[in-house]
Scaffold this motif. Structure first.
Motif, PDB file in Angstrom:
ATOM      1  N   ALA A  85      -4.884  -5.095  11.890  1.00  0.00           N
ATOM      2  CA  ALA A  85      -5.901  -6.003  11.353  1.00  0.00           C
ATOM      3  C   ALA A  85      -5.344  -6.920  10.266  1.00  0.00           C
ATOM      4  O   ALA A  85      -5.905  -7.984  10.002  1.00  0.00           O
ATOM      5  N   SER A  86      -4.266  -6.496   9.627  1.00  0.00           N
ATOM      6  CA  SER A  86      -3.807  -7.229   8.440  1.00  0.00           C
ATOM      7  C   SER A  86      -2.741  -8.275   8.781  1.00  0.00           C
ATOM      8  O   SER A  86      -1.658  -7.933   9.269  1.00  0.00           O
ATOM      9  N   PRO A  87      -3.019  -9.561   8.511  1.00  0.00           N
ATOM     10  CA  PRO A  87      -2.005 -10.598   8.771  1.00  0.00           C
ATOM     11  C   PRO A  87      -0.734 -10.343   7.961  1.00  0.00           C
ATOM     12  O   PRO A  87       0.376 -10.561   8.440  1.00  0.00           O
ATOM     13  N   GLN A 116       0.821  -1.207   0.000  1.00  0.00           N
ATOM     14  CA  GLN A 116       0.000   0.000   0.000  1.00  0.00           C
ATOM     15  C   GLN A 116       0.856   1.259   0.000  1.00  0.00           C
ATOM     16  O   GLN A 116       0.439   2.305  -0.472  1.00  0.00           O
ATOM     17  N   PHE A 117       2.073   1.155   0.569  1.00  0.00           N
ATOM     18  CA  PHE A 117       2.855   2.345   0.867  1.00  0.00           C
ATOM     19  C   PHE A 117       3.954   2.577  -0.160  1.00  0.00           C
ATOM     20  O   PHE A 117       4.456   1.641  -0.768  1.00  0.00           O
ATOM     21  N   GLY A 118       4.352   3.843  -0.300  1.00  0.00           N
ATOM     22  CA  GLY A 118       5.548   4.158  -1.085  1.00  0.00           C
ATOM     23  C   GLY A 118       5.284   4.335  -2.569  1.00  0.00           C
ATOM     24  O   GLY A 118       4.150   4.292  -3.038  1.00  0.00           O
ATOM     25  N   HIS A 154      -0.895   6.824  14.116  1.00  0.00           N
ATOM     26  CA  HIS A 154      -0.544   7.690  12.981  1.00  0.00           C
ATOM     27  C   HIS A 154      -1.292   7.226  11.742  1.00  0.00           C
ATOM     28  O   HIS A 154      -1.142   6.081  11.315  1.00  0.00           O
ATOM     29  N   GLU A 155      -2.103   8.096  11.175  1.00  0.00           N
ATOM     30  CA  GLU A 155      -2.923   7.768  10.007  1.00  0.00           C
ATOM     31  C   GLU A 155      -3.682   6.460  10.222  1.00  0.00           C
ATOM     32  O   GLU A 155      -3.735   5.609   9.340  1.00  0.00           O
ATOM     33  N   PHE A 156      -4.225   6.306  11.417  1.00  0.00           N
ATOM     34  CA  PHE A 156      -5.067   5.153  11.720  1.00  0.00           C
ATOM     35  C   PHE A 156      -6.537   5.579  11.723  1.00  0.00           C
ATOM     36  O   PHE A 156      -7.384   4.946  11.089  1.00  0.00           O
TER      37      PHE A 156
HETATM   38  N1  SAH Z   1       0.662   4.155  10.653  1.00  0.00           N
HETATM   39  C1  SAH Z   1       1.168   3.689   9.383  1.00  0.00           C
HETATM   40  C2  SAH Z   1       0.109   3.055   8.484  1.00  0.00           C
HETATM   41  C3  SAH Z   1      -1.135   3.828   8.179  1.00  0.00           C
HETATM   42  S1  SAH Z   1      -2.249   2.944   7.125  1.00  0.00           S
HETATM   43  C4  SAH Z   1       1.893   4.801   8.669  1.00  0.00           C
HETATM   44  O1  SAH Z   1       1.656   5.948   8.993  1.00  0.00           O
HETATM   45  O2  SAH Z   1       2.689   4.526   7.778  1.00  0.00           O
HETATM   46  C5  SAH Z   1      -3.442   2.273   8.250  1.00  0.00           C
HETATM   47  C6  SAH Z   1      -2.968   1.110   9.075  1.00  0.00           C
HETATM   48  O3  SAH Z   1      -4.034   0.723   9.940  1.00  0.00           O
HETATM   49  C7  SAH Z   1      -2.577  -0.145   8.324  1.00  0.00           C
HETATM   50  O4  SAH Z   1      -1.549  -0.788   9.034  1.00  0.00           O
HETATM   51  C8  SAH Z   1      -3.865  -0.984   8.367  1.00  0.00           C
HETATM   52  O5  SAH Z   1      -3.667  -2.349   8.134  1.00  0.00           O
HETATM   53  C9  SAH Z   1      -4.338  -0.685   9.764  1.00  0.00           C
HETATM   54  N2  SAH Z   1      -5.783  -0.798   9.970  1.00  0.00           N
HETATM   55  C10 SAH Z   1      -6.749  -0.249   9.207  1.00  0.00           C
HETATM   56  N3  SAH Z   1      -7.963  -0.494   9.750  1.00  0.00           N
HETATM   57  C11 SAH Z   1      -7.751  -1.194  10.880  1.00  0.00           C
HETATM   58  C12 SAH Z   1      -8.609  -1.718  11.892  1.00  0.00           C
HETATM   59  N4  SAH Z   1      -9.930  -1.572  11.819  1.00  0.00           N
HETATM   60  N5  SAH Z   1      -8.053  -2.374  12.943  1.00  0.00           N
HETATM   61  C13 SAH Z   1      -6.697  -2.521  13.025  1.00  0.00           C
HETATM   62  N6  SAH Z   1      -5.845  -2.041  12.084  1.00  0.00           N
HETATM   63  C14 SAH Z   1      -6.350  -1.398  11.033  1.00  0.00           C
END
Ligand code: SAH
Length: 528
Positions: A183-185, A106-108, A242-244
C-alpha cells in the motif's frame, strides 16, 4: 548487493533489544470462551460533537488526528476498523503511507519494531526453500510460477527468498513474475531499490507498477491490493504473508444484555440501522466505536494503563461502546460458529475481534490456489505461507490491539499516523475463510515458528554460515559476526520470553490432497 557478511554485521547485542511487534507486552490475554470485559467509557448521545464544540481550538497531536476528529464530528463515532485503516494507510499521514518523518523508517533500531527477516537472512532463505520443496512436490512445473508477497516492508524477505531460489535453476526458470502487494508508495520505492537497483525505472500500467528484478531478470509488479493481480488457472501461485495480517484493520464487539422493551435509536454513525426493540432481555453484540477524548484529557484522567508508555501526548481518541446496533454488529459477529458459541456460552461481557480484510485475503489466496466458482481451476496448484502472531489453539483474539512506537508499547489512540497499530491474527478464522472459499485447498497448521524453522533446518543453515565466516577470517570482527548469527537465529526459534519461536506461528494453504501429504516444516518430508 549484500556482502558475504551481511546484515548481521551490526552488533547482535544492539539487535537484542529491538522489539518485535508481538512482544510489546499486552494487558489482556486472548481467550475463546472465557469472558473478558474491557472497561470502556459509555457513549453519551453526542459526546464527540459536544467536545469539539466545547473547544474549537483544540490541539490535535497530528494532522491525521485533526482530520479524523473532523470526520467524526460530521458522522459520529467510527468503527475501530475505519480508524485503523486511516491510521495505517491513509493517503496523507498514514503510518505506512507517509507520516513517518524524513530519514526514519518503521523497521529496525531507529524505527519502531523489528521483524524476523530483518533479524536474520536465514529466515528468508528457509522460506525460499519451503517454496522450492512445494514446487518439487507439485510436479516441478516448468513455467507459470508466480511469487506473490503481501506487505513486503523493506523487501528483505523477498530478496533473501529470490537469492536462494536462484540457486535452484529449474525452479528459477519457471518463474513468470514476482508480485508485491504494497500500500505504501515509499516502501514500494525501497523494495524496488533493493530488488531491482537504485537506477531501475518503474513504469505504470492498469495493473500496477512494473520493473525488472536483479535476480533472473524476472518482471516484478507492484499492486496496492491482491485483487489487482491477474488470476489465471494455469498459474502456480506461491504466496507469502509475513506480519501482514496483523496490520489489517479489526472490528471489535462486546456482548451485552439488552433489557426488555427497550427502544434504542441507531448509532449516529449508522443511519441505515434499524432501531432495536425487544420484549424480553436479549444478548446482543455491540460494536466498539472510536470517539475523541474529552478536551483537556491527561494520561491520568484517561487512566492510561501502566503497560503503556506515557511518553506520548495523551490519546486523542478512546473506545466507546455503541448503544445500539451498527451495520457491522448485525452481521460480522454472526458470520462464524466460533463467535456464536462465545455469545451463547459466555454471554454478556464477552469481547471478540473480527478482521473482515483477513477473510478477504485468505479467500483470495485459496481461490488462486484451489479455484472457485468465479475462477475454476481444473488442477489446484501453488501454496500460501502465512507467518504472524496470534492464538494457535483456535481461540478468537480479544483485546489484542496495540500501539507501538520506538520499540515501546503506547496507547493505540496516541499520535495517530505516527503510531504503529497491530492486532493478533485469528489463524482459525483464516483457515475457516480459506476452506469456505475453495474446495480445492487444505490448510496445515498453525505450528509454532520455532517448530517450523527447526524442521526447515535453521540450525544447520546457521552453522554453515558461521563456519564460512570463521573459516575465512579469525579476526575479532569475524568472531563477533559469528556470534551475531548465532544470537539472531536462536532468537527466531527461542520459545521463552522475548524469543519469537512460540508467539509467532506458521500456517500453510496447499492444494487439496485429502491430507495425505504434509508440507515440510509441518511434519512432512521433502518429495523429490
Ligand atoms: N513483511 C514485512 C513488513 C511487515 S509490516 C516484514 O516482515 O518485515 C506490514 C507491511 O504491510 C508494510 O509493508 C505495509 O506497508 C504493508 N501494508 C499494511 N497494510 C496494508 C494494506 N492494507 N495493503 C497493502 N499493504 C499493506
Amino acid at each position: 548487493m549484500r556482502s558475504a557478511l551481511p546484515r548481521a554485521l551490526g552488533s547482535a547485542a544492539s539487535r537484542g533489544f529491538w522489539q518485535s511487534r508481538a512482544f510489546v507486552p499486552r494487558v489482556w490475554q486472548s481467550s475463546s470462551l472465557k469472558a473478558t470485559t474491557l472497561s470502556v467509557r459509555s457513549l453519551s448521545s453526542t459526546p464527540c460533537l459536544r467536545s469539539l464544540d466545547d473547544d474549537p481550538d483544540r490541539k490535535w497531536s497530528t494532522p491525521l488526528a485533526k482530520q479524523l476528529a473532523d470526520a467524526i464530528s460530521a458522522t459520529g463515532p467510527v468503527p475501530l476498523a475505519s480508524f485503523m485503516r486511516m491510521c495505517l494507510t491513509a493517503d496523507i499521514g498514514g503510518y505506512y503511507t507517509g507520516a513517518i518523518e524524513e530519514g526514519r523508517d518503521q523497521f529496525g533500531l531507529k524505527g519502531d519494531f523489528v521483524t524476523s527477516p530483518e533479524i536474520s537472512q536465514v529466515f528468508g532463505e528457509l522460506i525460499g526453500i519451503w517454496f522450492v520443496t512445494e514446487w518439487m512436490a507439485q510436479g516441478k512445473q516448468s513455467q507459470g510460477v508466480e511469487l506473490i508477497e503481501v506487505g513486503p516492508g523493506r523487501g528483505t524477505l523477498m530478496d533473501d527468498m529470490l537469492r536462494t531460489i536462484q540457486k535452484f535453476g529449474p525452479m528459477a526458470n519457471s518463474i513468470d513474475a514476482v508480485y508485491m502487494v504494497e500500500a505504501s508508495p515509499q516502501l514500494r520505492e525501497v523494495q524496488k531499490t533493493l530488488l531491482c537497483g537504485a537506477d531501475a525505472t518503474m513504469t505504470e500500467s492498469k495493473v500496477g507498477w512494473h520493473s525488472v528484478c536483479k535476480y533472473m531478470s524476472v518482471p516484478i509488479v507492484w499492486t496496492d491490493t491482491v485483487k489487482s493481480i491477474p488470476n489465471a488457472s494455469e498459474k502456480m501461485p506461491f504466496i507469502v504473508a509475513h506480519e501482514f495480517f496483523d496490520a489489517l484493520p479489526i472490528h471489535t464487539f462486546q456482548c451485552v444484555e439488552v433489557p426488555a422493551t427497550q427502544d434504542i435509536k441507531p448509532s449516529p454513525s449508522d443511519l441505515s440501522s434499524p432501531s432495536t426493540r425487544t420484549n424480553q432481555p436479549t444478548v446482543q453484540w455491540r460494536e466498539m466505536l472510536v470517539s475523541p477524548t474529552p478536551p483537556g484529557s491527561t494520561h491520568d484522567t484517561l487512566r492510561t494503563p501502566p503497560s503503556q508508555s506515557r511518553d506520548t501526548p495523551p490519546p486523542d481518541f478512546q473506545l466507546t461502546l455503541a448503544q445500539a446496533n451498527t451495520r457491522h454488529s448485525l452481521y460480522l459477529p454472526e458470520s462464524s460458529p466460533r463467535y456464536r458459541a462465545i455469545k451463547s456460552q459466555v454471554g454478556p461481557g464477552a469481547l471478540i475481534e473480527v478482521c473482515p480484510d483477513a477473510a478477504l485475503y485468505a479467500s483470495d489466496f485459496a481461490a488462486r490456489i484451489g479455484g472457485s466458482a468465479q475462477y475454476p481451476k481444473p488442477q489446484p496448484k501453488g501454496a500460501a505461507l502465512i507467518l504472524d502472531y496470534g492464538p494457535g489453539d483456535g481461540t478468537v483474539p480479544t483485546n489484542s490491539l496495540r500501539g507501538i512506537r520506538r520499540h515501546r508499547r503506547v496507547s493505540p489512540f496516541a499520535e495517530p499516523g505516527l503510531t504503529d497499530l497491530s492486532a493478533d491474527v485469528d489463524f482459525a478464522g483464516i483457515a475457516e475463510s480459506a476452506v469456505r472459499a475453495s474446495e480445492g485447498i487444505e490448510v496445515h497448521g498453525p505450528v509454532d515458528q520455532g517448530t517450523f524453522l527447526d524442521l526447515m533446518g535453521i540450525r544447520e543453515r546457521a552453522e554453515m554460515l558461521i563456519k564460512a565466516a570463521t573459516a575465512s577470517a579469525t579476526t575479532d570482527e569475524a568472531k563477533q559476526y559469528a556470534a551475531n548469527i548465532e544470537k539472531a537465529w536462536k532468537r527466531l526459534v527461542d520459545r521463552g520470553p522475548g524469543g519469537m519461536g512460540k508467539v509467532y506461528k506458521a500456517l500453510a494453504v496447499l492444494p487439496e490432497n485429502e491430507g495425505r501429504r504434509k508440507p515440510v516444516g509441518f511434519g512432512g518430508d521433502v518429495v523429490a
